[in-house]
Scaffold this motif. Structure first.
Motif, PDB file in Angstrom:
ATOM      1  N   HIS A 295       0.826  -1.198   0.000  1.00  0.00           N
ATOM      2  CA  HIS A 295       0.000   0.000   0.000  1.00  0.00           C
ATOM      3  C   HIS A 295       0.870   1.262   0.000  1.00  0.00           C
ATOM      4  CE1 HIS A 295      -3.869  -2.112   1.648  1.00  0.00           C
ATOM      5  NE2 HIS A 295      -3.435  -2.606   0.501  1.00  0.00           N
ATOM      6  N   ALA A 296       1.983   1.221   0.693  1.00  0.00           N
ATOM      7  CA  ALA A 296       2.898   2.366   0.681  1.00  0.00           C
ATOM      8  C   ALA A 296       3.461   2.614  -0.714  1.00  0.00           C
ATOM      9  CB  ALA A 296       4.036   2.135   1.677  1.00  0.00           C
ATOM     10  N   ALA A 297       3.514   1.541  -1.506  1.00  0.00           N
ATOM     11  CA  ALA A 297       4.006   1.652  -2.887  1.00  0.00           C
ATOM     12  C   ALA A 297       2.862   1.901  -3.870  1.00  0.00           C
ATOM     13  CB  ALA A 297       4.758   0.384  -3.275  1.00  0.00           C
ATOM     14  N   GLY A 298       1.641   2.030  -3.353  1.00  0.00           N
ATOM     15  CA  GLY A 298       0.495   2.280  -4.212  1.00  0.00           C
ATOM     16  C   GLY A 298      -0.034   1.047  -4.909  1.00  0.00           C
ATOM     17  N   VAL A 299       0.274  -0.130  -4.360  1.00  0.00           N
ATOM     18  CA  VAL A 299      -0.119  -1.393  -4.979  1.00  0.00           C
ATOM     19  C   VAL A 299      -1.221  -2.053  -4.165  1.00  0.00           C
ATOM     20  CG1 VAL A 299       0.654  -3.685  -5.726  1.00  0.00           C
ATOM     21  CG2 VAL A 299       2.203  -1.722  -5.891  1.00  0.00           C
ATOM     22  N   VAL A 300      -2.239  -2.550  -4.864  1.00  0.00           N
ATOM     23  CA  VAL A 300      -3.320  -3.303  -4.227  1.00  0.00           C
ATOM     24  C   VAL A 300      -3.074  -4.788  -4.484  1.00  0.00           C
ATOM     25  CG1 VAL A 300      -5.805  -3.792  -4.251  1.00  0.00           C
ATOM     26  CG2 VAL A 300      -4.986  -1.437  -4.472  1.00  0.00           C
ATOM     27  N   TRP A 301      -3.121  -5.573  -3.416  1.00  0.00           N
ATOM     28  CA  TRP A 301      -2.968  -7.039  -3.552  1.00  0.00           C
ATOM     29  C   TRP A 301      -4.128  -7.587  -4.388  1.00  0.00           C
ATOM     30  CZ3 TRP A 301      -3.345 -10.869   1.187  1.00  0.00           C
ATOM     31  CH2 TRP A 301      -3.040 -12.169   0.759  1.00  0.00           C
ATOM     32  N   GLY A 302      -5.345  -7.250  -3.989  1.00  0.00           N
ATOM     33  CA  GLY A 302      -6.501  -7.561  -4.817  1.00  0.00           C
ATOM     34  C   GLY A 302      -7.326  -8.732  -4.360  1.00  0.00           C
TER      35      GLY A 302
END
Length: 368
Positions: A295-302
């Protein structure tokens, strides 16, 4: 020993006792289409009767029961011919990913001779009929997601990739490139989740470059390379008709991901009695921490769920599958592919781990 694998089987879905039956079978790096045409079996009443009986079993569509045995019965008369036509598995080229993606392909058909099935080679598939995997990299549907990755990652042809292991369905899984082991993920044409996954990996790579410490401690699967093939190279082993148009193109056919030596998924291992509470607590914390890093990298696991967590042989919990979507019971539909959905999934995974523990596991409670 090489094994026969029935990839799929087709028949008339509207009940028709004289339905044709077609088996799509893999053996030893070759693909076979086995055709049973009822009309061609009429010279033997006993063979035609057996054909009717096997169709009736298949029509019931019980893949775990009698249907499987019926399919094997249909395949069995062709096994010797398939062994003759399949390539030598000991050659280096036969062990390359190229041979798995573009196998020699044959059409076989059932005829009748002296009241038994007589297999016959009808044809090898021509260039026009050959189905090529992947998507053209210049397609507008993939270009916007692939271009940022292509500038950061190594690109290989399937000829450069050696297959070390495959799934029970004979899909290559563990591969080797330049003495490094990876997990091979085929690129499925038109799969929307694939574009979501490319976007996630692009963000992971960008974040790792901009702030190396951001994802340093995250236990996640990462993208390491792209497998891209040229059509003119792929199809060069087929005879080209003099009036045939040439179709050179460049296709993305697969991804090289982190190969995680693992014991199984969290879903498989957490319920076992020999799994101790300390393991479950550590896995819960690692899942929480890794999701926070993403999340800190702007990524959603999904698609947060225990099936998408691999427990490595080093004892750590690794997040896999960034293709998006959601699974009912773990993430609500209105939170799918969002950070809130990830947090909800992490919380529910922790609660699920509690069920198998003598005392609640240590986990970070998130505000949903």
């Amino acid at each position: 020993m090489p094994e026969f694998h029935i990839r799929s089987i087709t028949w008339d879905l509207e009940y028709n006792i004289d339905s044709d039956i077609t088996l799509y079978t893999l053996y030893n790096g070759a693909a076979f289409r086995i055709c049973y045409v009822a009309e061609q079996l009429t010279d033997s009443p006993s063979i035609l009767k057996q054909h009717h009986e096997l169709y009736a079993i298949l029509y019931e569509d019980d893949p775990e029961g009698n249907s499987r045995e019926a399919a094997k019965c249909l395949r069995r008369p062709f096994e010797e011919l398939m062994m003759q036509l399949a390539p030598d598995p000991l050659t280096e080229s036969a062990r390359s990913l190229h041979s798995y993606l573009y196998p020699p392909s044959f059409i076989l058909e059932a005829t009748v001779a002296e009241s038994h099935v007589q297999p016959r080679l009808k044809a090898a598939l021509s260039r026009q009929e050959f189905i090529r995997p992947g998507d053209y990299v210049d397609s507008k549907f993939i270009r916007q997601h692939l271009s940022p990755l292509a500038s950061r990652l190594e690109k290989y042809s399937s000829r450069q990739v050696q297959v070390l292991a495959h799934t029970p369905r004979l899909v290559p899984s563990m591969v080797c490139v330049d003495c490094t082991t990876y997990f091979f993920k085929p690129w499925v044409s038109g799969r929307v989740h694939g574009y979501h996954e490319l976007q996630a990996y692009e963000k992971i790579l960008a974040a790792a470059k901009a702030r190396p410490s951001l994802l340093h401690n995250a236990y996640i699967c990462r993208l390491h390379g792209l497998i891209i093939d040229q059509d003119d190279d792929v199809l060069q082993h087929y005879r080209l008709d003099s009036d045939e148009e040439d179709y050179p193109g460049t296709r993305l056919v697969g991804l090289l991901l982190t190969h995680i030596e693992n014991k199984g998924t969290l879903k498989d291992l957490a319920p076992w009695s020999d799994c101790i509470d300390e393991d479950r607590a550590r896995w819960s914390r690692q899942i929480c921490d890794s999701v926070q890093c993403l999340h800190a990298a702007g990524v959603v696991w999904g698609d947060a769920k225990p099936e998408n967590v691999l427990i490595g042989k080093d004892g750590n919990a690794y997040l896999i599958d960034f293709g998006g979507s959601y699974t009912r019971g773990w993430v609500d539909e209105d939170k799918r592919e969002t950070m809130k959905g990830d947090l909800q999934g992490v919380k529910r995974i922790g609660e699920w781990l509690d069920k198998w523990s003598e005392k609640p596991v240590t986990r970070v409670q998130e505000q949903i």
